[in-house]
Design a protein around this motif. Structure first.
Motif, short mmCIF file in Angstrom:
data_model
loop_
_atom_site.label_atom_id
_atom_site.label_comp_id
_atom_site.label_asym_id
_atom_site.label_seq_id
_atom_site.Cartn_x
_atom_site.Cartn_y
_atom_site.Cartn_z
N PRO A 52 11.20 34.19 -22.93
CA PRO A 52 12.10 33.42 -22.05
C PRO A 52 11.64 33.57 -20.60
N HIS A 53 11.97 32.63 -19.76
CA HIS A 53 11.53 32.60 -18.37
C HIS A 53 11.81 33.92 -17.65
N GLU A 54 13.00 34.46 -17.85
CA GLU A 54 13.39 35.69 -17.14
C GLU A 54 12.50 36.87 -17.56
N VAL A 55 12.16 36.94 -18.82
CA VAL A 55 11.31 38.03 -19.30
C VAL A 55 9.88 37.83 -18.80
N ALA A 56 9.38 36.61 -18.87
CA ALA A 56 8.01 36.32 -18.43
C ALA A 56 7.83 36.65 -16.95
N ARG A 57 8.82 36.37 -16.13
CA ARG A 57 8.73 36.65 -14.69
C ARG A 57 8.72 38.15 -14.42
N ALA A 58 9.34 38.92 -15.29
CA ALA A 58 9.41 40.38 -15.09
C ALA A 58 8.15 41.09 -15.56
N ILE A 59 7.37 40.44 -16.39
CA ILE A 59 6.18 41.09 -16.96
C ILE A 59 5.08 41.16 -15.95
#
Length: 77
Positions: free
Chosen positions: A70-77
């Protein structure tokens, strides 16, 4: 090698790269989109050897490591 259209349904790397490749290599290039999936290194090597045409052949490899997050997880990686 098999043709498996559903594996390309959600893949967008080719569409993103085509304008850059056409700018550098010209509009008359031939593109063979491949998704490696769970292919072994040997299988991928066999396919690349079969497609190799010589020094005029360019192989572009792309990876989207957060494609399924999900977008939120991808941005945190």
């Amino acid at each position: 090698m098999i043709v498996n259209d559903p594996t390309h349904t959600q893949e967008h790397a080719v569409e993103v790269q085509i304008p850059f490749l056409q700018t550098v290599l010209g509009p008359d290039l031939t593109i063979v989109p491949l998704n490696a999936g769970d292919a072994t290194p040997q299988e991928m090597g066999d396919v690349l050897r079969a497609l190799w045409g010589g020094p005029e052949t360019v192989i572009v490899i792309s990876s989207d490591l957060s494609h399924y997050h999900p977008h939120e997880v991808a941005r945190a990686i």
